[in-house]
Design a protein around this motif. Structure first.
Motif, mmCIF file in Angstrom:
data_model
loop_
_atom_site.group_PDB
_atom_site.id
_atom_site.type_symbol
_atom_site.label_atom_id
_atom_site.label_comp_id
_atom_site.label_asym_id
_atom_site.label_seq_id
_atom_site.Cartn_x
_atom_site.Cartn_y
_atom_site.Cartn_z
ATOM 1 N N TRP A 34 86.281 25.029 23.959
ATOM 2 C CA TRP A 34 85.019 24.843 24.767
ATOM 3 C C TRP A 34 85.169 24.087 25.944
ATOM 4 O O TRP A 34 85.980 22.994 26.130
ATOM 5 C CB TRP A 34 83.812 24.560 23.931
ATOM 6 C CG TRP A 34 83.609 25.217 22.850
ATOM 7 C CD1 TRP A 34 84.136 25.343 21.579
ATOM 8 C CD2 TRP A 34 82.757 26.457 22.718
ATOM 9 N NE1 TRP A 34 83.585 26.091 20.692
ATOM 10 C CE2 TRP A 34 82.749 27.096 21.485
ATOM 11 C CE3 TRP A 34 81.901 27.190 23.874
ATOM 12 C CZ2 TRP A 34 82.065 27.944 21.148
ATOM 13 C CZ3 TRP A 34 81.442 28.440 23.350
ATOM 14 C CH2 TRP A 34 81.350 28.806 22.248
ATOM 15 N N SER A 35 84.782 24.523 27.177
ATOM 16 C CA SER A 35 84.816 23.681 28.226
ATOM 17 C C SER A 35 84.216 22.287 28.157
ATOM 18 O O SER A 35 84.477 21.522 28.802
ATOM 19 C CB SER A 35 84.136 24.244 29.582
ATOM 20 O OG SER A 35 84.711 25.897 29.839
ATOM 21 N N ASP A 53 78.760 23.008 25.699
ATOM 22 C CA ASP A 53 78.885 24.343 25.514
ATOM 23 C C ASP A 53 78.650 24.727 23.858
ATOM 24 O O ASP A 53 78.306 25.790 23.509
ATOM 25 C CB ASP A 53 80.219 25.094 26.287
ATOM 26 C CG ASP A 53 80.071 24.507 27.363
ATOM 27 O OD1 ASP A 53 79.258 23.906 28.085
ATOM 28 O OD2 ASP A 53 81.141 24.919 28.335
ATOM 29 N N ALA A 67 75.803 26.863 22.218
ATOM 30 C CA ALA A 67 76.216 28.021 21.670
ATOM 31 C C ALA A 67 75.745 28.316 20.074
ATOM 32 O O ALA A 67 75.395 29.363 19.862
ATOM 33 C CB ALA A 67 77.757 28.365 21.816
ATOM 34 N N LYS A 125 84.579 31.061 27.430
ATOM 35 C CA LYS A 125 84.547 30.349 28.707
ATOM 36 C C LYS A 125 83.194 31.096 29.424
ATOM 37 O O LYS A 125 82.564 30.187 29.847
ATOM 38 C CB LYS A 125 85.765 30.806 29.537
ATOM 39 C CG LYS A 125 87.090 29.956 29.056
ATOM 40 C CD LYS A 125 87.045 28.592 28.903
ATOM 41 C CE LYS A 125 88.308 27.946 28.655
ATOM 42 N NZ LYS A 125 88.268 26.242 28.355
ATOM 43 N N THR A 147 80.725 32.801 27.496
ATOM 44 C CA THR A 147 79.695 32.639 26.616
ATOM 45 C C THR A 147 78.953 31.069 26.818
ATOM 46 O O THR A 147 77.881 31.040 26.824
ATOM 47 C CB THR A 147 80.079 32.750 25.066
ATOM 48 O OG1 THR A 147 80.611 34.024 25.047
ATOM 49 C CG2 THR A 147 78.869 32.692 24.126
ATOM 50 N N GLY A 148 79.927 30.320 26.974
ATOM 51 C CA GLY A 148 79.425 28.958 26.991
ATOM 52 C C GLY A 148 78.632 28.417 28.220
ATOM 53 O O GLY A 148 77.904 27.636 28.244
ATOM 54 N N LYS A 149 78.897 29.427 29.405
ATOM 55 C CA LYS A 149 77.935 29.210 30.406
ATOM 56 C C LYS A 149 76.593 29.943 30.357
ATOM 57 O O LYS A 149 75.722 29.447 30.874
ATOM 58 C CB LYS A 149 78.689 29.742 31.694
ATOM 59 C CG LYS A 149 80.083 28.785 31.935
ATOM 60 C CD LYS A 149 80.059 27.410 31.859
ATOM 61 C CE LYS A 149 81.222 26.949 32.065
ATOM 62 N NZ LYS A 149 81.216 25.521 31.836
ATOM 63 N N TYR A 175 73.734 28.210 28.607
ATOM 64 C CA TYR A 175 72.622 27.255 29.087
ATOM 65 C C TYR A 175 71.467 27.549 29.265
ATOM 66 O O TYR A 175 70.606 26.836 29.309
ATOM 67 C CB TYR A 175 73.578 26.585 30.432
ATOM 68 C CG TYR A 175 74.552 25.464 30.160
ATOM 69 C CD1 TYR A 175 74.116 24.098 30.113
ATOM 70 C CD2 TYR A 175 76.139 25.901 29.887
ATOM 71 C CE1 TYR A 175 75.218 23.448 29.982
ATOM 72 C CE2 TYR A 175 76.681 24.967 29.708
ATOM 73 C CZ TYR A 175 76.643 23.661 29.571
ATOM 74 O OH TYR A 175 77.451 22.649 29.320
#
Length: 576
Positions: free
Chosen positions: A34-35, A39, A43, A222, A224-226, A229
């Motif tokens: 995960w970044s 995140d 998620a 990458k 999905t983690g954004k 939010y």
């Protein structure tokens, strides 16, 4: 303790190895992460907090004595939900593998548990996404000047049986919102025996939802983690805004009191406890494999305890918040139509797609609240679907990896194939008889199968491969509470037996399913569970029938990367 610390240091050291192996390759060194830690939290919170919090939880409270359901629900959260979520995070994070390969290393004899979680997750996403299609359908219709479900002056209404409000005890009448759901959205037939034609408008909405899911997941964690939010945070703004608005409506107090006042006699019904356990597993994503998959992208030294508490508490808080929103609205409708509170709600997803749209149509400023409510539903559903798709994609990458990408060339095409398969399998749910298929699948998959899989997870990880208890946090052991819950207090076996003894056949409203349909539903349910005995037989056969050789097999197959642990009986092994 010194020996355990040595093993952990050895695991950390071996993660830097790149030598080839004869067995499944541990890709922990190359696996993306995960970044940022936020995140992962968003998620997992987004996956746990879904449509079930807004639909299933309030309805179970409604049908199980109000506050009497909240008590067993909270008990199950602390005795089952939190410990099992902790266990799944640990398995994923410290193996850096999806559920199938993680369970194959923990306990080869029960590697079918991991495969079963992938299968049930995929089956679930094929019909869960239908709810997303319905939400899109309502969203598009909510932009009209007058909400189409607020009156009986439409082509789909049966005028002689239509009521502009809730008909109460007048059984020959239907509310206008119920008729919109039955005759416009579903074009419902008389039963599952009549499949009818395809609902093209609803199919278009289903296709749109799968396109959005693909666009949000084709780049992996990458992307999905954004997205989470927004999708994980936005629903809370709407829920709080709706709650503030609803509590000011007349009758809201009576609805909230119905929600929080327990009917104590319900606490002695096994069905209420089974429903509470199933809701915890559904809501937290236990036994779906998603939490293991998402945790496998964590860094090795991530703080699991913190994440488990955040996800569990936020999920339970959201369920109760959604309950307050829904029941304050039900109280308002009870006051408006001069009916008892227990005459308002309907079976299945009708609480969200019948009762609440009716409430929205009578609210001041409905032109704003209606679209916001359905956008909130879409955000809740998208988060959960991200996780379900990620489970399947993670399994395919871990299992086939280079072989699949050799033909598909890019990982994005692999995600496209998974989404397209989910779309095809969702078509039966958007026919005119699709609501009966949906209700049958939801009943058979979301209750019985999940409890079975959660039970076998306990058996594989905690009862057979006991040494995983020493791996859940670097250089520390889990608390006595977790160990007691894993080994003794998790009442999964009692719930499992009770759910079989007190079995009730599936139904939708007054409609009772024919025997053949009920059998089909349980066959679909067994599609996931059957992998547990099949894989066990396969493992024993490959090791020439000796359970002792299963232990040796683990050592040989994973000789380069793995450090293997065996339980006190020396019959089973687990490898990391």
């Amino acid at each position: 303790r010194d020996l355990c610390s040595f093993y952990k240091l050895l695991i950390l050291q071996q993660r830097s190895c790149h030598e080839p192996t004869d067995g499944p390759v541990d890709t922990g060194a190359q696996r993306p992460t995960w970044s940022g830690q936020l995140d992962f939290i968003l998620a997992t919170v987004g996956y746990a907090v879904g449509l079930g919090n807004v639909w299933r939880f309030p309805y179970l409270c409604y049908s199980s004595g109000g506050g009497a359901f909240i008590i067993p629900y909270l008990v199950m959260v602390f005795l089952c939900g939190i410990p099992l979520l902790f266990m799944e995070f640990a398995v994923g994070q410290y193996s850096h593998l999806g559920p199938v390969h993680a369970f194959a290393k923990i306990c080869p004899l029960f590697k079918g548990v991991g495969l079963a979680t992938v299968v049930i997750s995929f089956v679930f996403c094929t019909f869960y996404n239908v709810l997303m299609g319905w939400a899109f359908f309502y969203l598009f219709n909510s932009f009209r000047g007058t909400l189409p479900w607020s009156s009986c002056n439409n082509t789909w209404n049966v005028v002689g049986n239509c009521s502009s409000g809730f008909p109460g005890n007048a059984t020959h009448l239907q509310s206008s919102s119920q008729q919109f759901f039955d005759h416009k959205l579903l074009e419902k037939t008389s039963g599952i025996e009549e499949a009818g034609g395809l609902q093209w408008e609803v199919f278009g909405c289903l296709l749109l939802s799968w396109i959005i899911i693909y666009l949000c997941t084709f780049k992996g964690v990458k992307s999905t983690g954004k997205v989470v939010y927004f999708t994980a945070v936005f629903p809370y703004f709407i829920l709080f805004a709706l709650l503030i608005n609803n509590v000011q409506l007349p009758g809201a107090k009576e609805g909230i009191l119905y929600f929080i006042t327990p009917d104590w006699s319900k606490l002695f019904e096994v069905k209420v406890w089974v429903s509470a356990a199933a809701q915890v597993f559904n809501s937290l994503g236990i036994a779906y494999g998603c939490m293991i998959s998402m945790a496998s992208y964590n860094k090795f030294n991530n703080n699991i305890t913190r994440d488990v508490l955040i996800v569990s508490l936020v999920n339970s808080f959201t369920s109760i918040l959604a309950g307050l929103v829904i029941f304050s609205a039900i109280g308002y409708m009870s006051f408006k139509h001069n009916l008892p509170v227990d005459n308002i709600a309907t079976d299945g997803p009708g609480l969200v797609f019948v009762v609440y749209p009716e409430v929205l149509s009578t609210m001041p400023g409905y032109q704003f609240w209606a679209p916001m409510f359905f956008i909130m539903l879409l955000c809740l559903g998208l988060d959960s679907q991200f996780g379900n798709v990620e489970v399947v994609v993670t399994f395919l990458k871990d299992e086939l990896g280079v072989k699949v990408l050799r033909y598909l060339k890019r990982e994005e095409l692999l995600v496209l194939v998974v989404c397209f398969a989910g779309l095809l399998l969702g078509i039966p749910h958007v026919t005119q008889g699709g609501i009966y298929v949906f209700q049958l699948m939801d009943y058979c998959t979301a209750v019985g199968s999940l409890i079975f899989l959660a039970f076998f997870e306990i058996v594989a990880v905690c009862w057979i491969f006991g040494k995983v208890l020493h791996l859940v946090q670097p250089f520390t052991s889990p608390s006595l509470f977790f160990r007691l819950c894993w080994l003794l207090l998790c009442p999964l076996l009692i719930i499992l037996v009770s759910s079989i003894v007190h079995y009730m056949p599936p139904r939708y409203g007054e409609y009772m399913y024919p025997l053949w349909a009920e059998l089909v539903g349980w066959v679909v349910s067994l599609v996931s569970i059957v992998w547990i005995p099949l894989c066990a037989v396969h493992e024993i056969y490959n090791s020439k029938g000796s359970l002792l050789q299963v232990k040796s097999y683990c050592y040989v197959k994973n000789k380069t990367y793995s450090v293997c642990f065996v339980n006190a009986g020396m019959l089973f092994s687990g490898c990391f």
